[in-house]
Scaffold this active site. Structure first.
Site, PDB file in Angstrom:
ATOM      1  N   ASN A  10      -5.472  -3.016   3.355  1.00 20.41           N
ATOM      2  CA  ASN A  10      -5.318  -3.417   1.955  1.00 20.41           C
ATOM      3  C   ASN A  10      -5.699  -4.889   1.879  1.00 20.41           C
ATOM      4  O   ASN A  10      -4.911  -5.767   2.218  1.00 20.41           O
ATOM      5  CB  ASN A  10      -3.870  -3.198   1.518  1.00 20.41           C
ATOM      6  CG  ASN A  10      -3.635  -3.596   0.071  1.00 20.41           C
ATOM      7  OD1 ASN A  10      -4.527  -4.132  -0.592  1.00 20.41           O
ATOM      8  ND2 ASN A  10      -2.435  -3.343  -0.411  1.00 20.41           N
ATOM      9  N   GLU A 382       2.313   3.979  -0.323  1.00 22.93           N
ATOM     10  CA  GLU A 382       0.883   4.023  -0.637  1.00 22.93           C
ATOM     11  C   GLU A 382       0.032   4.118   0.634  1.00 22.93           C
ATOM     12  O   GLU A 382      -1.002   4.776   0.646  1.00 22.93           O
ATOM     13  CB  GLU A 382       0.502   2.788  -1.462  1.00 22.93           C
ATOM     14  CG  GLU A 382       1.047   2.874  -2.879  1.00 22.93           C
ATOM     15  CD  GLU A 382       1.180   1.529  -3.568  1.00 22.93           C
ATOM     16  OE1 GLU A 382       2.110   0.772  -3.212  1.00 22.93           O
ATOM     17  OE2 GLU A 382       0.377   1.227  -4.453  1.00 22.93           O
TER      18      GLU A 382
END
Ligand code: ADP
Length: 395
Positions: A10, A382
């Site tokens: 990320n 996530e």
């Protein structure tokens, strides 16, 4: 060592979060962050089997940080276990309705979306390019924050402005936190033993950024964030909805430029702006508990706006099988959950105070009484969703 794990990346403008997840066990072998990238104090930190490690990176930018991550993975004997890399990408525009493998066409389409997310997508792309260079031979997949909301009907995603702005400039509601909502939708249906294809779930994802989503039969039908993640709920430093005429009003009264008002609405508003204390919900809750009236008012505005949006979404769903709280505030703040549930009592919610107080720090479960409309906490994940998608695309 078998090649059975997914590296999840990320990549933001100044930080890069990572995790290695084994899709079979769904466990994280290692996770960490490279932060303050681009400054002289860049640092990579990681945690593996409860042990923490860190290394100074000097003046590292994205590519050096990913090189350092490669060194950490080698040092921890994990490099051989990685079969693919999954990247979080913030904006997929209308092009991406689901996760996909990275190809030249996919990279070009993400480039085309930069105008919609000028801060996030370039950093996401830099991360993908660096991984292609530093981990040659490993397939890369992309998972978009916006993709889950592409199922919204036009009546929910169109703004009532000239239609040409939608057709020619892509001005519409896109919504974010989609990877979290997809995870929560599936997990909630599983936890309640429901068929996801016959389910109506309201979700409040409350972190530093906060949004809500109406999920019908596993698909997003409405959400509060819009063209950008500024719209909707009160957030840590973001205002959420305000009268758009604020831009011209502050220009005329205080001489604020477009950039100054944009900066104020994104970085100096929300919990921070109203409380004039902090963007961290814990600080405001503590102050309110000690009798600070402004802190209490800040929490009241937060829960008022959230309850109103959820009530509107309930109308769109037609029924509520569950209201789910997630994100740092949703998973931990019994105080705000109680305020919101009390404001929604018209829908038949009856809070179980003890269950509410006992559910925090990653614990999931129902927090309402027997016979009540169900409200619950589900810890979001996530990274796990990105690893599942990447595994499915590369298996
Ligand atoms: P992000 O949107 O950056 O992913 P998180 O989901 O991690 O954010 O949520 C961060 C927020 O969670 C913090 O700003 C803090 O206000 C809130 N938070 C964490 N723990 C608690 C707690 N015990 N009570 C209230 N709020 C909390």
């Amino acid at each position: 060592m078998s090649k059975d794990s997914i590296l999840v990346i990320n990549c933001g403008s100044s930080s890069l979060k990572f995790a290695v997840i084994n899709p079979a066990t769904e466990e994280e072998t290692i996770n960490g962050i490279a932060e303050r990238m681009g400054s002289s104090e860049a640092l990579i930190r990681w945690k593996i089997a409860g042990q923490k490690g860190s290394k100074d990176l000097g003046q590292a930018a994205h590519e050096e940080a990913i090189s350092a991550l490669m060194d950490v993975l080698k040092q921890e004997n994990l490099i051989e276990s990685i079969s693919a890399i999954g990247h979080r990408v913030v904006h997929g525009g209308e092009t991406f309705t689901e996760s996909c493998l990275v190809t030249d066409e996919v990279l070009a389409a993400i480039e085309d979306t930069i105008k919609l997310a000028p801060l996030h997508n370039p950093a996401n792309l830099t991360g993908i390019h660096a991984c292609q260079k530093i981990f040659p031979g490993l397939p890369n997949a992309v998972v978009f924050d916006t993709a889950f909301h592409q199922s919204m009907p036009a009546e929910a995603y169109l703004y009532p402005v000239p239609y040409s702005l939608y057709k020619e400039q892509g001005v519409r509601r896109y919504g974010f936190h989609g990877t979290s909502y997809r995870y929560i939708g599936q997990t909630t249906a599983d936890m309640l033993g429901m068929d996801i294809n016959d389910s109506c779930i309201l979700v409040a994802h409350l972190g530093n950024g906060a949004s809500a989503c109406a999920i019908k039969n596993g698909k997003s039908i409405d959400t509060t964030m819009g063209l950008t993640p500024l719209e909707g709920l009160v957030m840590g430093t973001r205002s959420g909805d305000v009268d758009p005429n604020l831009f011209s009003y502050l220009n005329k009264t205080l001489g604020y430029s477009l950039d100054e008002t944009t900066d104020m609405l994104n970085k100096k508003s929300g919990l921070l702006g109203l409380s004039e204390m902090d963007s961290d919900c814990r600080v405001i809750e503590d102050a309110a508990a000690e009798g600070n009236e402004r802190a209490q008012l800040t929490l009241d505005v937060f829960s008022h706006v959230l309850a109103e949006k959820l009530a509107g979404f309930a109308a769109a769903l037609g029924r509520i099988d569950a209201l789910v709280f997630t994100g740092g505030i949703g998973e931990n703040s019994a105080t705000l959950r109680k305020q919101v549930i009390e404001r929604l009592s018209i829908f038949g919610f009856k809070l179980n105070e003890q269950l509410n107080e006992e559910t925090f720090r990653g614990k999931s479960g129902v927090i309402t009484e027997e016979g009540s409309t169900v409200a619950m906490v589900v810890a979001t994940n996530e990274e796990l969703m990105i690893s599942r998608d990447t595994q499915a695309l590369t298996a």
